[in-house]
Design a protein around this motif. Structure first.
Motif, mmCIF file in Angstrom:
data_model
loop_
_atom_site.group_PDB
_atom_site.id
_atom_site.type_symbol
_atom_site.label_atom_id
_atom_site.label_comp_id
_atom_site.label_asym_id
_atom_site.label_seq_id
_atom_site.Cartn_x
_atom_site.Cartn_y
_atom_site.Cartn_z
ATOM 1 N N GLN A 171 0.065 13.519 3.751
ATOM 2 C CA GLN A 171 -0.685 12.289 4.021
ATOM 3 C C GLN A 171 0.253 11.087 4.079
ATOM 4 N N VAL A 172 1.122 10.956 3.093
ATOM 5 C CA VAL A 172 2.065 9.836 3.057
ATOM 6 C C VAL A 172 2.947 9.871 4.306
ATOM 7 N N CYS A 173 3.458 11.060 4.640
ATOM 8 C CA CYS A 173 4.330 11.203 5.804
ATOM 9 C C CYS A 173 3.617 10.792 7.091
ATOM 10 N N ARG A 174 2.381 11.235 7.267
ATOM 11 C CA ARG A 174 1.625 10.918 8.484
ATOM 12 C C ARG A 174 1.406 9.416 8.637
ATOM 13 N N PHE A 175 0.938 8.774 7.581
ATOM 14 C CA PHE A 175 0.628 7.349 7.681
ATOM 15 C C PHE A 175 1.889 6.502 7.848
ATOM 16 N N LEU A 176 2.942 6.878 7.177
ATOM 17 C CA LEU A 176 4.187 6.129 7.307
ATOM 18 C C LEU A 176 4.770 6.289 8.710
ATOM 19 N N THR A 177 4.697 7.481 9.260
ATOM 20 C CA THR A 177 5.168 7.702 10.629
ATOM 21 C C THR A 177 4.355 6.864 11.611
ATOM 22 N N MET A 178 3.049 6.801 11.415
ATOM 23 C CA MET A 178 2.193 5.992 12.281
ATOM 24 C C MET A 178 2.583 4.511 12.179
ATOM 25 N N HIS A 179 2.793 4.027 10.967
ATOM 26 C CA HIS A 179 3.179 2.630 10.749
ATOM 27 C C HIS A 179 4.491 2.322 11.468
ATOM 28 N N HIS A 190 0.842 -1.196 0.000
ATOM 29 C CA HIS A 190 0.000 0.000 0.000
ATOM 30 C C HIS A 190 0.879 1.249 0.000
ATOM 31 N N PHE A 191 1.912 1.261 0.845
ATOM 32 C CA PHE A 191 2.826 2.399 0.873
ATOM 33 C C PHE A 191 3.589 2.527 -0.446
ATOM 34 N N GLN A 208 1.384 4.326 -2.791
ATOM 35 C CA GLN A 208 1.343 5.750 -2.466
ATOM 36 C C GLN A 208 2.621 6.455 -2.915
#
Length: 179
Positions: free
Chosen positions: A82-90, A35-36, A39
């Motif tokens: 958006q990409v930065c936020r979700f990747l940081t969360m992961h 998924h990443f 993105q």
């Protein structure tokens, strides 16, 4: 920032045979990473098209899963965020839950440590991309820097994902950890 050096990574994968059930956590990890990867491809295309000034009006999406080539600098900035936020969360979830559990297994502890260290490198890339995405909103002449930053992020992140998928499947399966 130098790229992540694959030759210095500890390797332990292939030391045990997993059952299909034990491989499920590794397969799920790969799906999350895929998924990443999608993105990142989308982000790469968006910043390259912004740089190239491709079709600024009347362009429609090729499909539901592809961004329109004519994104504004503000839209590209939002996609970067958006990409930065979700990747940081992961990565935070991995750092707080998965890696400490894997580190309890002596053979895999160096891998967990290395992956956590690589998260710091990835975070530095994310900060650079985010800073440039914000800068491009007010100074479009910096878009070439953003394209380079996204390419650097993507190169290290792809390498990191592949390493993590290869090396973490076994300990996740042996520990019965889901992700």
């Amino acid at each position: 920032m130098p790229p992540i050096d694959d030759s210095t990574r500890p390797r332990v994968a292939g030391s045990v045979e997993l059952t299909p059930r034990q491989r499920q956590a590794g397969d799920h990890l790969r799906m999350v990473h895929d998924h990443f990867r999608a993105q990142l491809r989308q982000l790469t295309g968006a910043v390259e098209e912004l740089r190239d000034g491709a079709g600024d009006v009347g362009v429609v999406r090729d499909s539901l899963h592809r961004l329109a080539p004519a994104l504004t600098a503000q839209q590209v900035s939002g996609l970067c965020q958006q990409v930065c936020r979700f990747l940081t969360m992961h990565h935070t979830i991995e750092d707080q839950s998965m890696f400490p559990a894997v580190a309890t297994m002596a053979a895999y502890a160096p891998v967990a440590t290395r992956l956590a260290e690589e998260h710091l490198d990835i975070h530095a890339h994310l900060e650079r991309v985010d800073d440039l995405a914000l800068a491009v909103r007010t100074d479009p002449s910096r878009v070439a820097e953003l394209v380079t930053a996204v390419a650097d992020l993507r190169e290290d992140l792809e390498s990191h994902f592949t390493y993590e998928e290869t090396e973490m499947t076994e300990p996740l399966g042996l520990l019965g950890l889901g992700i």
